[in-house]
Design a protein around this motif. Structure first.
Motif, PDB file in Angstrom:
ATOM      1  N   UNK A 347       0.631  -1.135   0.124  1.00 31.98           N
ATOM      2  CA  UNK A 347       0.136  -0.031   0.094  1.00 31.98           C
ATOM      3  C   UNK A 347       0.847   1.472  -0.120  1.00 31.98           C
ATOM      4  N   UNK A 348       1.454   1.730  -0.856  1.00 33.87           N
ATOM      5  CA  UNK A 348       1.609   2.969  -0.947  1.00 33.87           C
ATOM      6  C   UNK A 348       1.320   4.373  -0.292  1.00 33.87           C
ATOM      7  N   UNK A 349       0.016   4.335  -1.107  1.00 36.67           N
ATOM      8  CA  UNK A 349      -0.826   5.366   0.134  1.00 36.67           C
ATOM      9  C   UNK A 349      -1.282   5.134   1.500  1.00 36.67           C
ATOM     10  N   UNK A 350      -0.218   3.717   2.457  1.00 38.44           N
ATOM     11  CA  UNK A 350      -0.093   3.728   3.606  1.00 38.44           C
ATOM     12  C   UNK A 350       1.118   3.580   3.777  1.00 38.44           C
ATOM     13  N   UNK A 351       2.231   3.766   4.262  1.00 43.34           N
ATOM     14  CA  UNK A 351       3.954   4.343   3.765  1.00 43.34           C
ATOM     15  C   UNK A 351       4.807   3.049   3.408  1.00 43.34           C
ATOM     16  N   UNK A 352       3.936   2.191   2.466  1.00 44.24           N
ATOM     17  CA  UNK A 352       4.541   0.885   2.477  1.00 44.24           C
ATOM     18  C   UNK A 352       4.258   0.149   2.829  1.00 44.24           C
ATOM     19  N   UNK A 353       3.367  -0.560   3.659  1.00 45.95           N
ATOM     20  CA  UNK A 353       2.335  -1.591   4.029  1.00 45.95           C
ATOM     21  C   UNK A 353       2.746  -2.413   2.378  1.00 45.95           C
ATOM     22  N   UNK A 354       3.355  -3.707   4.307  1.00 40.19           N
ATOM     23  CA  UNK A 354       3.473  -4.810   2.640  1.00 40.19           C
ATOM     24  C   UNK A 354       3.217  -6.112   3.207  1.00 40.19           C
ATOM     25  N   UNK A 355       2.927  -7.149   3.171  1.00 39.78           N
ATOM     26  CA  UNK A 355       2.717  -8.679   3.011  1.00 39.78           C
ATOM     27  C   UNK A 355       3.151  -9.377   1.425  1.00 39.78           C
ATOM     28  N   UNK A 382       3.972   7.557  17.198  1.00 39.77           N
ATOM     29  CA  UNK A 382       4.362   7.426  15.701  1.00 39.77           C
ATOM     30  C   UNK A 382       4.571   6.698  15.052  1.00 39.77           C
ATOM     31  N   UNK A 383       3.488   6.813  13.647  1.00 42.38           N
ATOM     32  CA  UNK A 383       3.734   5.487  13.380  1.00 42.38           C
ATOM     33  C   UNK A 383       3.299   5.373  11.174  1.00 42.38           C
ATOM     34  N   UNK A 384       4.263   4.725  10.674  1.00 39.63           N
ATOM     35  CA  UNK A 384       4.135   5.598   9.244  1.00 39.63           C
ATOM     36  C   UNK A 384       2.936   4.420   8.435  1.00 39.63           C
ATOM     37  N   UNK A 385       1.415   4.016   9.450  1.00 37.73           N
ATOM     38  CA  UNK A 385       1.145   3.377   7.994  1.00 37.73           C
ATOM     39  C   UNK A 385      -0.258   3.900   8.456  1.00 37.73           C
ATOM     40  N   UNK A 386      -0.190   5.481   8.651  1.00 38.73           N
ATOM     41  CA  UNK A 386      -1.197   5.998   8.349  1.00 38.73           C
ATOM     42  C   UNK A 386      -2.242   6.894   6.833  1.00 38.73           C
ATOM     43  N   UNK A 387      -2.853   6.172   6.711  1.00 40.79           N
ATOM     44  CA  UNK A 387      -2.735   7.103   4.960  1.00 40.79           C
ATOM     45  C   UNK A 387      -2.727   8.162   4.752  1.00 40.79           C
ATOM     46  N   UNK A 388      -1.246   8.476   3.722  1.00 34.84           N
ATOM     47  CA  UNK A 388      -1.387   9.797   2.889  1.00 34.84           C
ATOM     48  C   UNK A 388      -1.255  10.144   1.340  1.00 34.84           C
TER      49      UNK A 388
END
Length: 532
Positions: A347-355, A382-388
């Motif tokens: 997910x590139x809109x969530x900071x690169x969260x992946x499986x 502070x987290x990197x997985x929020x939508x942005x």
């Protein structure tokens, strides 16, 4: 693959659903499924959503499967009718109901429970004018009420309720309202095939919308619904993982939802849909389906699994091999990359969260950096997985995402907060419930408050494997007490998220020791080579 897996999984939930039910005919709350209200007495109103649990019971009553102890049991029939009567008894005068706070008048709870009540009424061939009047009152409220936020699955649910009830009562009074909801569903379907759920694409709720639209199309044969369903099903096939699991933290609402019934209905005229269910059944056989057995959400999947069993298509195409390909959903900001023996969902809109899957097995789930930061005596996350809207670069063998971490939404209720909410809802809030809902959505779900940490994530294919390079920069590390990367971390409030799925049994990657002595403006660097 045997269809009985759907029914067996569903029937294992019936004892808990019956435990949640007040089964005492002499009790003032007879038929209530909210055990926290009628038994523990720890809340002051019953959740209207819980009355949805009548449908799993009605379907279990009609599921002729060996070793089903609930089949054609008169007590089950009595309890279903009691549940529908309690839904009517506990509703507001206008037919609406509450879910999480009094006078909330929740569209989702009203729609889910009305659909369950209508289906159960017809499945058991009940004859009760009191219930029909209640259905009409709730339908009138749903037809005129419009909630805040874009939740396409709710619009599809409401349209289905109005359609079913119009036939049951032989009326056309909701035709215009039903068409308005269908038009909204079609308008909220992205050209890429997905349906809007708050801030983007959630493959899990996507399958619920498919389930509702498939029933509507089965009843009405609207060619626009058929086109929408084909696009939706073609997209859904990309989110069924090679091990038979589905969805996860890379989705907009972080869900592992999978509602199979719609794929059986669509599969009657679009056989590709059946392959999605067959792959999911393989996952069930391996114990990879998620657990939804909590007091509030146990009903959704139970009734949908039983409907999938009932309407299972016997003649099914052989499973097609999974081809190497890349699917870039530019609007959803989701990328699926299948090459050699790997499958990457990012997910590139969530900071690169992946499986990442290798040889058809999950080898890593990654939900980006997470920091515990001391701020004025309190710990913040502070987290990197929020939508942005992150800066991204996509090349054939390289994906780059960079931006800022955000502050996790971790607001908890306390006695003072609950007291204020009760006072507000019992006074002004009861007249403006949608305004309260909108404020809570902003507080708990949507939007991002930027944190002073910059990240860069690069995912690169080289030498037959994926290499993940992470960088995290801070003006100062002094207040950072711990750091790590988890496989299933989420930070927004979604009812159906944070469920357990076996892929979450991976250890936390603790990076705390690496940040303790970093100087100001320095960068934490992490490199991982990922293969089986």
């Amino acid at each position: 693959m045997t269809k009985d897996l759907f029914a067996q999984e569903a029937l294992t939930q019936i004892p808990k659903i019956l435990t949640l039910l007040d089964r005492n005919p002499h009790s003032p709350t007879y038929g209530c499924f909210d055990r926290n209200f009628w038994h523990y007495k720890i809340i002051d109103f019953p959740s209207g959503m819980s009355q949805e649990f009548v449908l799993p019971l009605a379907l279990a009553y009609n599921t002729n499967l060996p070793h089903n102890p609930y089949y054609q049991q008169p007590a089950i029939r009595d309890w279903v009718e009691a549940g529908i009567l309690y839904a009517a008894k506990s509703a507001h005068k206008d037919g609406s109901c509450d879910d999480y706070f009094p006078f909330e008048r929740a569209s989702g709870a009203a729609a889910f429970s009305l659909l369950a009540c209508i289906d159960s009424y017809q499945l058991l061939d009940l004859k009760n004018q009191t219930l029909l009047k209640f259905f009409e009152k709730r339908a009138n409220w749903l037809s005129s009420h419009h909630e805040s936020g874009q939740l396409t699955n709710h619009q599809a649910l409401i349209a289905l309720c109005l359609d079913l009830l119009s036939e049951l009562l032989n009326t056309s009074q909701w035709d215009r309202a039903k068409m308005l909801r269908i038009e909204r569903v079609l308008a909220w379907q992205n050209p890429e095939g997905w349906f809007q759920e708050y801030e983007g694409c959630d493959p899990g709720y996507h399958t619920l919308t498919i389930s509702c639209l498939a029933r509507l199309y089965q009843r009405n044969s609207d060619p626009r619904l058929k086109d929408a369903l084909i696009k939706a099903v073609e997209l859904a096939q990309y989110f069924i993982h090679p091990d038979g699991s589905y969805g996860g933290e890379y989705a907009s609402r972080n869900t592992y939802n999978f509602f199979p019934h719609g794929f059986e209905l669509v599969g009657r005229w679009f056989p590709e849909a059946l392959q999605i269910n067959d792959r999911f059944l393989q996952g069930i056989a391996q114990g990879l389906n998620p657990c939804y057995a909590d007091d509030h959400i146990i009903g959704h999947h139970t009734w949908n699994y039983l409907l999938a069993w009932r309407d299972f298509v016997p003649e099914r195409p052989a499973l097609s091999p999974r081809k190497p390909e890349r699917m870039w959903l530019e609007n959803a900001k989701l990328l699926i990359d299948r090459r050699e023996n790997t499958e990457l969902y990012i997910a590139l809109n969530k900071g690169g969260v992946f499986k990442l899957f290798c040889d058809n097995k999950l080898i890593l789930s990654d939900t980006q950096f997470s920091l515990q930061v001391r701020d004025r005596g309190k710990l913040k996350n502070a987290v990197g997985h929020l939508v942005d809207n992150y800066a991204i670069e996509i090349e054939p063998d390289r994906i780059l995402i960079q931006g800022n971490l955000g502050w996790a939404k971790q607001k908890q209720m306390n006695p003072q907060n609950l007291l204020v909410l009760r006072i507000v809802m019992l006074t002004l809030g009861r007249f403006f419930p949608n305004l309260i809902r909108k404020l809570l959505q902003k507080m708990l779900i949507t939007g991002k408050q930027t944190a002073p940490f910059k990240f860069l994530r690069q995912v690169q294919w080289e030498n037959g494997q994926w290499r993940v390079t992470d960088e995290l920069q801070a003006q100062s590390w002094d207040n950072v007490e711990s750091a790590g990367i988890g496989g299933d971390q989420t930070s927004i409030y979604v009812v159906m998220s944070r469920t357990f799925q076996r892929g979450q049994l991976q250890p936390w990657l603790d990076l705390s020791d690496r940040i303790r002595h970093l100087p100001p403006h320095s960068t934490l660097k992490l490199e991982r080579h990922l293969s089986a």
